[in-house]
Scaffold this active site. Structure first.
Site, PDB file in Angstrom:
ATOM      1  N   TYR A  95      -1.541  -1.169  10.037  1.00  0.00           N
ATOM      2  CA  TYR A  95      -1.622  -1.512   8.617  1.00  0.00           C
ATOM      3  C   TYR A  95      -0.418  -0.978   7.847  1.00  0.00           C
ATOM      4  CZ  TYR A  95      -3.540  -1.745   3.870  1.00  0.00           C
ATOM      5  OH  TYR A  95      -3.741  -1.994   2.528  1.00  0.00           O
ATOM      6  N   SER A 117       0.853  -1.192   0.000  1.00  0.00           N
ATOM      7  CA  SER A 117       0.000   0.000   0.000  1.00  0.00           C
ATOM      8  C   SER A 117       0.880   1.229   0.000  1.00  0.00           C
ATOM      9  CB  SER A 117      -0.883   0.010   1.252  1.00  0.00           C
ATOM     10  OG  SER A 117      -1.474   1.278   1.451  1.00  0.00           O
TER      11      SER A 117
END
Length: 246
Positions: free
Chosen positions: A152, A139
């Site tokens: 995350y 990401s």
């Protein structure tokens, strides 16, 4: 077609980006094995694409081993692995001081350890193919340092680092390992993300506006092809220019 004759395993394929990647790879002629913890969802995705569905829990090493053994017995070969499965929903929106230990451990267990274990479980088949490819899905939050998303973001930064190390370990067997780092995509998987974060991306991209999961599929299909070995070890921010890497 870029993936004709190549058997590809995609994790997290029941919905969102994983399902879009499956559609893109199918369009390029791949023979697909789709895996997800959501048995009903992955079965529907597989039925749509004429693929085979399997259930896997990326937090469970025994489940991952069983999946690789099933592929070896049923498919007999594997040319590509897309490590897309991850925990993302409801892991953000809190300060780093407020993250509970169980949430932190769950995110790392699935996103980091699961990626390592899945690659390890499939490595023999990928090496034996002579042109194996691994595409890890990270990401761009790990590239620009997204706030209030530490568990995350840290997990996806680890996936980027693993990509580089795995590329060197697997390169002698002509296995290419690459990583894509998308931003927020418009899928059912990102509906929980606050509107302000969506707007931040849409306004800040070099190509302004929303980005669909389908816009990422062509890049991944190429990275899974025999032509992509020269890109091994690279992290590519496929986010319409929200983050640039130099």
């Amino acid at each position: 077609m870029m993936l004709s004759g190549r058997t590809i395993l995609i994790t997290g394929a029941a919905r969102g980006l994983g399902r879009a990647l499956a559609q893109g790879c199918a369009a390029e002629g791949a023979r697909l094995v789709l895996a997800d913890i959501d048995a009903e969802g992955v079965a529907a995705a597989a039925a749509e694409l004429g693929a085979r569905a399997v259930t896997v829990d990326l937090g469970d090493p025994a489940s991952i081993s069983a999946l690789s053994e099933d592929i070896a017995a049923t498919e007999g070969e594997l040319h590509g692995l897309v490590n897309n499965g991850a925990v993302a929903t409801n892991v953000g929106g809190m300060a780093f001081e407020d993250i509970e230990l169980e949430l932190w451990d769950r995110v790392q267990r699935v996103n980091v350890r699961g990626t390592w274990l899945m690659t390890r479980a499939c490595s023999a088949m990928l090496r034996a193919s002579g042109s194996g490819r691994v595409v890890n899905v990270a990401s761009d939050t790990a590239l620009w340092g997204a706030p209030r998303l530490l568990a995350y973001t840290a997990s996806k930064g680890a996936v980027m680092a693993m990509t580089r190390s795995l590329a060197r370990e697997m390169g002698p067997d002509r296995v290419g390992v690459t990583c894509i780092a998308p931003g927020i995509l418009t899928t059912e998987s990102t509906e929980y993300v606050p509107a302000a974060r969506h707007s931040l991306y849409q306004d800040g991209r070099a190509v302004p506006g929303p980005q669909s999961a389908a816009e990422v599929t062509g890049t991944v299909a190429f990275l899974l092809s025999e032509a992509a070995l020269t890109l091994t070890g690279q992290v590519m921010p496929v986010n319409n220019g929200y983050v640039f890497v130099t």
